[in-house]
Design a protein around this motif. Structure first.
Motif, PDB file in Angstrom:
ATOM      1  N   ILE A 131      45.316  51.259  73.130  1.00 14.45           N
ATOM      2  CA  ILE A 131      44.917  50.417  71.996  1.00 14.45           C
ATOM      3  C   ILE A 131      45.622  49.070  72.078  1.00 14.45           C
ATOM      4  CG2 ILE A 131      45.080  50.177  69.495  1.00 14.45           C
ATOM      5  CD1 ILE A 131      44.580  53.183  69.302  1.00 14.45           C
ATOM      6  N   GLY A 132      46.889  49.071  72.501  1.00 14.11           N
ATOM      7  CA  GLY A 132      47.644  47.828  72.633  1.00 14.11           C
ATOM      8  C   GLY A 132      47.114  46.905  73.712  1.00 14.11           C
ATOM      9  N   LEU A 133      46.381  47.454  74.701  1.00  9.71           N
ATOM     10  CA  LEU A 133      45.810  46.611  75.757  1.00  9.71           C
ATOM     11  C   LEU A 133      44.727  45.673  75.242  1.00  9.71           C
ATOM     12  CD1 LEU A 133      45.462  49.056  78.783  1.00  9.71           C
ATOM     13  CD2 LEU A 133      47.054  47.154  78.532  1.00  9.71           C
ATOM     14  N   PHE A 134      44.069  46.069  74.172  1.00 12.04           N
ATOM     15  CA  PHE A 134      42.960  45.274  73.653  1.00 12.04           C
ATOM     16  C   PHE A 134      43.412  44.152  72.743  1.00 12.04           C
ATOM     17  CE2 PHE A 134      41.004  49.423  74.583  1.00 12.04           C
ATOM     18  CZ  PHE A 134      40.114  48.988  75.535  1.00 12.04           C
ATOM     19  N   GLY A 135      44.689  43.903  72.714  1.00 18.19           N
ATOM     20  CA  GLY A 135      45.209  42.792  71.940  1.00 18.19           C
ATOM     21  C   GLY A 135      45.906  43.276  70.685  1.00 18.19           C
ATOM     22  N   PRO A 136      46.630  42.381  70.063  1.00 22.29           N
ATOM     23  CA  PRO A 136      47.360  42.768  68.861  1.00 22.29           C
ATOM     24  C   PRO A 136      46.398  43.035  67.705  1.00 22.29           C
ATOM     25  CG  PRO A 136      47.583  40.422  69.222  1.00 22.29           C
ATOM     26  CD  PRO A 136      46.855  40.980  70.415  1.00 22.29           C
ATOM     27  N   ASP A 137      46.656  44.085  66.992  1.00 24.62           N
ATOM     28  CA  ASP A 137      45.842  44.410  65.824  1.00 24.62           C
ATOM     29  C   ASP A 137      46.707  44.320  64.575  1.00 24.62           C
ATOM     30  OD1 ASP A 137      45.982  48.032  66.062  1.00 24.62           O
ATOM     31  OD2 ASP A 137      47.379  46.522  66.692  1.00 24.62           O
ATOM     32  N   VAL A 138      47.412  43.212  64.463  1.00 19.48           N
ATOM     33  CA  VAL A 138      48.366  42.998  63.381  1.00 19.48           C
ATOM     34  C   VAL A 138      47.615  42.836  62.072  1.00 19.48           C
ATOM     35  CG1 VAL A 138      50.155  41.466  62.538  1.00 19.48           C
ATOM     36  CG2 VAL A 138      49.994  41.959  64.963  1.00 19.48           C
ATOM     37  N   GLN A 139      48.106  43.522  61.054  1.00 26.87           N
ATOM     38  CA  GLN A 139      47.433  43.519  59.765  1.00 26.87           C
ATOM     39  C   GLN A 139      48.152  42.687  58.723  1.00 26.87           C
ATOM     40  OE1 GLN A 139      47.298  47.651  58.954  1.00 26.87           O
ATOM     41  NE2 GLN A 139      45.638  48.034  60.368  1.00 26.87           N
ATOM     42  N   GLY A 140      49.100  41.896  59.118  1.00 21.29           N
ATOM     43  CA  GLY A 140      49.778  41.033  58.171  1.00 21.29           C
ATOM     44  C   GLY A 140      51.192  41.480  57.868  1.00 21.29           C
ATOM     45  N   VAL A 141      51.813  40.784  56.944  1.00 27.22           N
ATOM     46  CA  VAL A 141      53.197  41.035  56.581  1.00 27.22           C
ATOM     47  C   VAL A 141      53.226  42.053  55.443  1.00 27.22           C
ATOM     48  CG1 VAL A 141      55.287  39.943  55.692  1.00 27.22           C
ATOM     49  CG2 VAL A 141      53.825  38.717  57.284  1.00 27.22           C
ATOM     50  N   HIS A 142      54.160  42.985  55.525  1.00 31.82           N
ATOM     51  CA  HIS A 142      54.320  43.995  54.486  1.00 31.82           C
ATOM     52  C   HIS A 142      55.602  43.724  53.718  1.00 31.82           C
ATOM     53  CE1 HIS A 142      51.067  46.239  56.192  1.00 31.82           C
ATOM     54  NE2 HIS A 142      51.703  46.435  57.331  1.00 31.82           N
ATOM     55  N   ASP A 143      55.575  44.075  52.431  1.00 32.17           N
ATOM     56  CA  ASP A 143      56.807  43.994  51.668  1.00 32.17           C
ATOM     57  C   ASP A 143      57.583  45.309  51.812  1.00 32.17           C
ATOM     58  OD1 ASP A 143      55.251  45.709  50.197  1.00 32.17           O
ATOM     59  OD2 ASP A 143      55.552  44.695  48.281  1.00 32.17           O
ATOM     60  N   PHE A 144      58.688  45.405  51.125  1.00 32.88           N
ATOM     61  CA  PHE A 144      59.557  46.569  51.268  1.00 32.88           C
ATOM     62  C   PHE A 144      58.844  47.855  50.871  1.00 32.88           C
ATOM     63  CE2 PHE A 144      62.364  49.572  49.113  1.00 32.88           C
ATOM     64  CZ  PHE A 144      63.170  49.940  50.166  1.00 32.88           C
ATOM     65  N   TRP A 145      58.102  47.842  49.779  1.00 29.12           N
ATOM     66  CA  TRP A 145      57.509  49.079  49.272  1.00 29.12           C
ATOM     67  C   TRP A 145      56.398  49.589  50.181  1.00 29.12           C
ATOM     68  CZ3 TRP A 145      60.427  51.685  46.377  1.00 29.12           C
ATOM     69  CH2 TRP A 145      61.300  51.043  45.509  1.00 29.12           C
ATOM     70  N   VAL A 146      55.630  48.699  50.747  1.00 24.17           N
ATOM     71  CA  VAL A 146      54.583  49.133  51.684  1.00 24.17           C
ATOM     72  C   VAL A 146      55.227  49.709  52.937  1.00 24.17           C
ATOM     73  CG1 VAL A 146      52.700  48.313  53.152  1.00 24.17           C
ATOM     74  CG2 VAL A 146      52.876  47.508  50.808  1.00 24.17           C
ATOM     75  N   THR A 147      56.268  49.069  53.429  1.00 29.63           N
ATOM     76  CA  THR A 147      56.970  49.570  54.607  1.00 29.63           C
ATOM     77  C   THR A 147      57.596  50.933  54.327  1.00 29.63           C
ATOM     78  OG1 THR A 147      57.422  47.320  55.314  1.00 29.63           O
ATOM     79  CG2 THR A 147      58.764  49.048  56.286  1.00 29.63           C
ATOM     80  N   ALA A 148      58.225  51.089  53.173  1.00 29.51           N
ATOM     81  CA  ALA A 148      58.831  52.380  52.818  1.00 29.51           C
ATOM     82  C   ALA A 148      57.760  53.453  52.675  1.00 29.51           C
ATOM     83  CB  ALA A 148      59.625  52.244  51.522  1.00 29.51           C
ATOM     84  N   HIS A 149      56.654  53.111  52.048  1.00 31.66           N
ATOM     85  CA  HIS A 149      55.571  54.080  51.864  1.00 31.66           C
ATOM     86  C   HIS A 149      54.994  54.539  53.203  1.00 31.66           C
ATOM     87  CE1 HIS A 149      51.920  55.950  50.378  1.00 31.66           C
ATOM     88  NE2 HIS A 149      51.237  55.179  51.197  1.00 31.66           N
TER      89      HIS A 149
END
Length: 154
Positions: A109-127
């Motif tokens: 999946i990483g070969l097809f390019g970055p699939d970055v979905q944006g910046v997350h805050d603390f609560w999204v990262t913890a969840h």
């Protein structure tokens, strides 16, 4: 060092452990160093996640490839935490192929390019981190149940 090299090294190690473990299981011998192999694999996976976290400045759960690799790391972590405690070293023989498949899928999946979905805050990262840990526990439970589910009743 690039995070893909760490991930590729962990893929090679998990495939080597899978081959060796299945060969020893087929011959009826016990594999005494399963936890050592899986600890080395966890070190390589942790290196890949640390490099990615350092590059992005946040927890590496921003895209599908990162989430899948994080899931393989959690399965390995739970194996190391529970496998020795409950004397389930043979579970590593079934966990290593799952980790190899997830790592290969993550690299593809990483070969097809970055699939970055944006910046997350603390609560999204913890969840998401807690959710990935629970998926890792579910994956380890599936690996533990697989050998008994494959047996035919007498």
């Amino acid at each position: 060092m690039n995070d893909n090299w760490w991930a590729l090294a962990s893929l090679v190690l998990s495939l080597a452990f899978t081959g060796l473990g299945w060969r020893l299981l087929a011959s009826g011998r016990r594999f005494m160093y399963a936890h050592l192999w899986m600890a080395c694999l966890l070190a390589l996976q942790t290196g890949a996640l640390c490099v990615k976290a350092y590059q992005t400045g946040m927890c590496p759960i921003r895209g599908a490839s990162e989430v899948i690799f994080f899931l393989s790391w959690t399965i390995n972590l739970f194996y190391l935490l529970l496998g020795r405690t409950y004397r389930m070293s043979v579970l590593g023989i079934f966990t290593a192929p799952a980790i190899a498949v997830l790592t290969a899928l993550s690299l593809l999946i990483g070969l097809f390019g970055p699939d970055v979905q944006g910046v997350h805050d603390f609560w999204v990262t913890a969840h998401v981190g807690v959710a990935m840990m629970s998926y890792g526990a579910g994956g380890l439970a599936a690996a533990a149940a697989w050998p008994s589910a494959c047996r035919t009743p007498a």
